[in-house]
Design a protein around this motif. Structure first.
Motif, short mmCIF file in Angstrom:
data_model
loop_
_atom_site.label_atom_id
_atom_site.label_comp_id
_atom_site.label_asym_id
_atom_site.label_seq_id
_atom_site.Cartn_x
_atom_site.Cartn_y
_atom_site.Cartn_z
N ASN A 36 0.82 -1.21 0.00
CA ASN A 36 0.00 0.00 0.00
C ASN A 36 0.86 1.26 0.00
OD1 ASN A 36 -2.30 1.70 0.34
ND2 ASN A 36 -1.94 1.69 2.55
N THR A 37 1.80 1.30 0.93
CA THR A 37 2.67 2.48 1.03
C THR A 37 3.47 2.69 -0.24
OG1 THR A 37 2.89 2.03 3.38
CG2 THR A 37 4.45 3.59 2.44
N SER A 38 3.89 1.59 -0.85
CA SER A 38 4.77 1.72 -2.00
C SER A 38 4.08 2.37 -3.19
CB SER A 38 5.32 0.34 -2.40
OG SER A 38 4.34 -0.41 -3.05
N PHE A 39 2.74 2.36 -3.19
CA PHE A 39 2.00 2.95 -4.31
C PHE A 39 1.43 4.33 -3.99
CE2 PHE A 39 1.43 -1.60 -5.68
CZ PHE A 39 2.24 -1.48 -6.80
N LEU A 40 1.73 4.86 -2.81
CA LEU A 40 1.17 6.15 -2.43
C LEU A 40 2.18 7.27 -2.65
CD1 LEU A 40 -0.64 5.28 0.93
CD2 LEU A 40 -1.70 5.73 -1.29
N LYS A 44 -4.16 6.33 4.63
CA LYS A 44 -4.74 5.95 3.36
C LYS A 44 -4.62 4.43 3.28
CE LYS A 44 -6.41 7.34 -0.63
NZ LYS A 44 -7.71 8.00 -0.70
N PHE A 45 -5.75 3.74 3.39
CA PHE A 45 -5.67 2.28 3.48
C PHE A 45 -5.66 1.58 2.13
CE2 PHE A 45 -6.56 2.89 7.92
CZ PHE A 45 -5.86 1.86 8.50
N PHE A 46 -5.88 2.36 1.08
CA PHE A 46 -5.88 1.73 -0.23
C PHE A 46 -5.43 2.74 -1.27
CE2 PHE A 46 -7.76 -0.15 -4.04
CZ PHE A 46 -7.30 -1.44 -3.90
N PRO A 47 -4.50 2.37 -2.16
CA PRO A 47 -4.04 3.33 -3.16
C PRO A 47 -5.08 3.49 -4.27
CG PRO A 47 -2.90 1.24 -3.43
CD PRO A 47 -3.81 1.08 -2.26
N THR A 48 -6.11 4.28 -4.02
CA THR A 48 -7.17 4.48 -5.01
C THR A 48 -6.59 5.10 -6.29
OG1 THR A 48 -7.61 6.49 -3.76
CG2 THR A 48 -9.15 4.67 -3.48
N PRO A 49 -7.27 4.88 -7.43
CA PRO A 49 -6.71 5.30 -8.72
C PRO A 49 -6.29 6.77 -8.76
CG PRO A 49 -8.66 3.96 -9.05
CD PRO A 49 -8.55 4.16 -7.58
N ASP A 50 -7.01 7.65 -8.03
CA ASP A 50 -6.67 9.07 -8.13
C ASP A 50 -5.32 9.41 -7.49
OD1 ASP A 50 -8.19 8.27 -5.84
OD2 ASP A 50 -8.19 10.36 -5.19
N VAL A 51 -4.86 8.56 -6.55
CA VAL A 51 -3.58 8.87 -5.91
C VAL A 51 -2.49 7.85 -6.26
CG1 VAL A 51 -4.62 10.07 -3.97
CG2 VAL A 51 -4.22 7.61 -3.83
N PHE A 52 -2.89 6.75 -6.91
CA PHE A 52 -1.95 5.67 -7.23
C PHE A 52 -0.75 6.21 -8.01
CE2 PHE A 52 -0.28 2.44 -10.04
CZ PHE A 52 -0.21 1.32 -9.24
N THR A 53 0.44 5.84 -7.56
CA THR A 53 1.63 6.33 -8.25
C THR A 53 2.72 5.26 -8.29
OG1 THR A 53 3.41 7.93 -8.22
CG2 THR A 53 2.49 7.33 -6.10
N LEU A 54 3.50 5.29 -9.35
CA LEU A 54 4.64 4.39 -9.45
C LEU A 54 5.95 5.12 -9.16
CD1 LEU A 54 3.69 2.30 -12.61
CD2 LEU A 54 3.83 1.47 -10.27
N SER A 55 5.82 6.37 -8.70
CA SER A 55 7.02 7.19 -8.55
C SER A 55 7.99 6.60 -7.52
CB SER A 55 6.64 8.61 -8.17
OG SER A 55 6.04 8.61 -6.89
#
Lengths: 310, 317
Positions: free
Chosen positions: A59-63, A74-85
């Motif tokens: 979870n953290t890795s995608f936020l 944030k318990f779930f990386p929802t599409p609006d915040v999802f990041t691969l950075s």
């Protein structure tokens, strides 16, 4: 199983028991249902407790970092915040230590360890299971005892040996150390598996005209496959995850293995980049998880029959 | 000690196949040589070297090439009289190990028993969970747990603040040694339970169903069945698991070292493995570290002696 006696008193007791079972049965099934619910809840608790750190890491890795460092969880990386950075940063940010060489080093040293330890361990396990000779018992006891000796105790001497061979910061140098580390376990476990294949099978083949080597290769070796897999998995995981020896032997940034590379995130004086750190942890864990999932069924059976029953 | 080919003792029916002719033992030794070389150089020699070093004055200067002076038992005396250092660390390691092993064994066994009672679906769920925890590399796991318990942004502080209403934000878990070890215990037990649970489960499933059924018909309750039937059946597995857990938890290094890196007081949280590393690699007191290592090795051998003897006896090597 209960024994059925023929004395009249006993049969009377049996009869009365049979009469009673009718109402008790429904109560039993009710109780069983309640128990099943309790067990199911316990199972879910065990699952959540086991998985939560893994889930939180992913979870953290995608936020994005502003959400990681926020007061709201944030318990779930929802599409609006999802990041691969975070992954991008972990893989491409070379300021501490580069990721790609570390990945290459880890793969190479793990492969080296796996292959060499399996070959040597296999040969040695054959020697101690298929032959009776002077010194055999002493060797087996030594293999057993060596496993009790903590690596930290030998760290300094091993470091100096590798240093003396001019092999610090080399794959082979670390690989040899790893081989010596996993070899006792490999021999011990494979010994159990080879013992499990009766030598009579080979002998039968030899009577039918096979050579000793051919009999072994055709008959025994295939039967050993599960044992080899189980032992190999263990060697793989040991080498992939090992940290201490890699820390002292592979100290140059470009020769680090993944665990050592992961550690560099927390040596910097600046605040930890948790997002990239979690992405790095995910990257390290993925190969192991995949390996585990592929072979899990065989592994526990192998561990029981290999390490426990011997 | 060693048994030869034709010793009558090894001729138990079924245990050993009778050799048709006496071969000179060249082949077995050829098979052993590669392993012997590797183990001899990288395990045997370091042990000898360690032993020698523990009787020498060996510091950074000696590493650079100065001759090492023999000091007899000086290093040992210095270690064994160091109450605040060695003995405290040893006691701490033992307490920590006992707690971890006890928790791991109890919880692991309970989970194994639970798995016996579950249907296929839920058993798969539990297995997958355990497998993921098992597969996590120790270092990665420690760092993840460190993040969960992070002072500023950790999920635990956040949840505790929400649940209790008190302000836990900014609470630093790792600074307090007791809380440091609480977290270390969580990490280690969490990582060790899968192995114990799976192995116990594999052992328990080998108990013939009829035996348990018969006990149930004879009126044995679940606790009695566990105590009188299951435990004796898997006794050897339990022994191995306990001995392995003791060894692993006593020599734990990665988790403690990494947690200290996240933010712990090294002085107050060292366990024996980390202590040896600090003494030797970090501070350069190789002679002292050697003496500690030798003492530690003897402790390990003492603990595993029973297991080794048992194994050797059971296997009739």
């Amino acid at each position: 199983m209960s024994t059925i006696s023929t004395t009249p008193r006993a049969s009377v007791r049996h009869a009365s028991a049979a009469v009673k079972t009718a109402p008790r049965k429904s109560r039993d099934t009710q109780r069983k249902k309640a128990a099943n619910v309790v067990f199911a809840i316990l199972a879910i608790i065990v699952f959540v407790a086991s998985v939560f750190p893994v889930y939180w890491m992913i979870n953290t890795s995608f936020l994005p970092s502003n959400l990681i460092r926020g007061t709201d969880l944030k318990f779930f990386p929802t599409p609006d915040v999802f990041t691969l950075s975070n992954y991008e940063s972990a893989i491409t940010d070379d300021s501490r230590a580069p990721f790609v060489p570390a990945m290459g080093n880890s793969l190479a040293v793990t492969f080296f360890t796996l292959v060499i330890a399996m070959i040597l361990g296999f040969l040695a396990s054959l020697a101690v299971t298929r032959f009776r000779f002077k010194g055999r018992r002493a060797f087996i006891i030594a293999v057993l005892v060596v496993q009790m000796i903590p690596g930290e105790a030998m760290m300094i001497s091993i470091f100096r040996i590798i240093d003396g061979w001019q092999m610090l910061n080399t794959i082979i140098g670390l690989g040899i150390v790893y081989v010596s580390g996993v070899l006792p376990f490999t021999i011990w476990t494979l010994r159990g598996f080879v013992n499990g294949v009766p030598a009579e099978l080979e002998e039968a083949a030899m009577i039918d005209g096979c050579s000793r080597g051919r009999a072994f290769w055709k008959i025994t070796f295939p039967l050993l496959a599960p044992g080899l897999v189980a032992t190999g998995v263990f060697a793989f995981i040991q080498a992939w995850n090992e940290f201490v020896m890699a820390l002292i032997i592979m100290s140059r940034p470009e020769s680090m293995t993944l665990p050592v590379w992961l550690r560099t995130y927390q040596q910097a004086t600046q605040a930890t980049n948790w997002g990239a750190l979690m992405a790095g942890a995910v990257l390290i864990a993925i190969p192991v998880v995949i390996f585990f999932l592929i072979v899990q069924g065989r592994m526990t059976g192998g561990l029981v029959s290999g390490a426990v029953k011997g | 000690m060693s048994s030869t080919t034709l010793e009558p003792r090894t001729e138990r029916p079924g245990a050993v196949r009778p050799p048709k002719k006496r071969r000179p033992p060249i082949l077995p030794w050829t098979l052993l040589v590669p392993s012997l070389v590797v183990l001899g150089i990288l395990v045997g020699y370091p042990i000898v070297r360690l032993f020698v070093m523990s009787f020498q004055e060996y510091e950074r200067a000696q590493l650079m090439g100065q001759p090492a002076e023999w000091v007899g038992f000086d290093n040992y005396v210095q270690v064994l009289t160091d109450v605040d250092g060695f003995w405290t660390v040893l006691l701490r390691s033992f307490l920590f190990m006992v707690v971890c092993v006890a928790l791991t064994m109890v919880l692991g066994t309970l989970i194994a028993l639970l798995m016996m009672r579950l249907g296929n679906g839920f058993r798969l769920l539990v297995s997958v969970g355990l497998l993921l925890a098992w597969a996590m590399p120790a270092l990665a796991a420690t760092i993840v747990w460190g993040w969960i318990f992070d002072t500023q942004y950790g999920v635990i502080n956040n949840l505790l603040t929400t649940i209790t209403g008190d302000n836990w934000m900014g609470h630093s878990w790792l600074l307090n040694p007791l809380q440091f070890f609480l977290i270390a215990t969580i990490i280690i037990v969490w990582g060790a339970i899968p192995f114990v649970a799976f192995t116990m489960y594999a052992g328990l499933t080998q108990i013939p169903g009829e035996v348990l059924e018969a006990a149930q018909l004879d009126g044995a309750g679940p606790v009695q069945r566990f105590r009188l039937i299951m435990i004796p059946y898997v006794r050897s597995i339990i022994t191995v698991l306990i001995v392995l857990s003791i060894i692993w938890d006593l020599r734990v290094f990665t988790q403690i070292y990494a947690l200290q890196g996240v933010g712990g007081d090294r002085e107050k949280t060292n366990t024996i493995g980390v202590y040896i590393y600090q003494m030797g690699m970090a501070q350069g007191h190789y002679g002292l570290a050697g003496a500690i290592s030798v003492i530690f090795v003897f402790i390990m051998l003492g603990i595993s002696f029973y297991y080794v003897r048992q194994t050797v006896r059971e296997e009739e090597l």
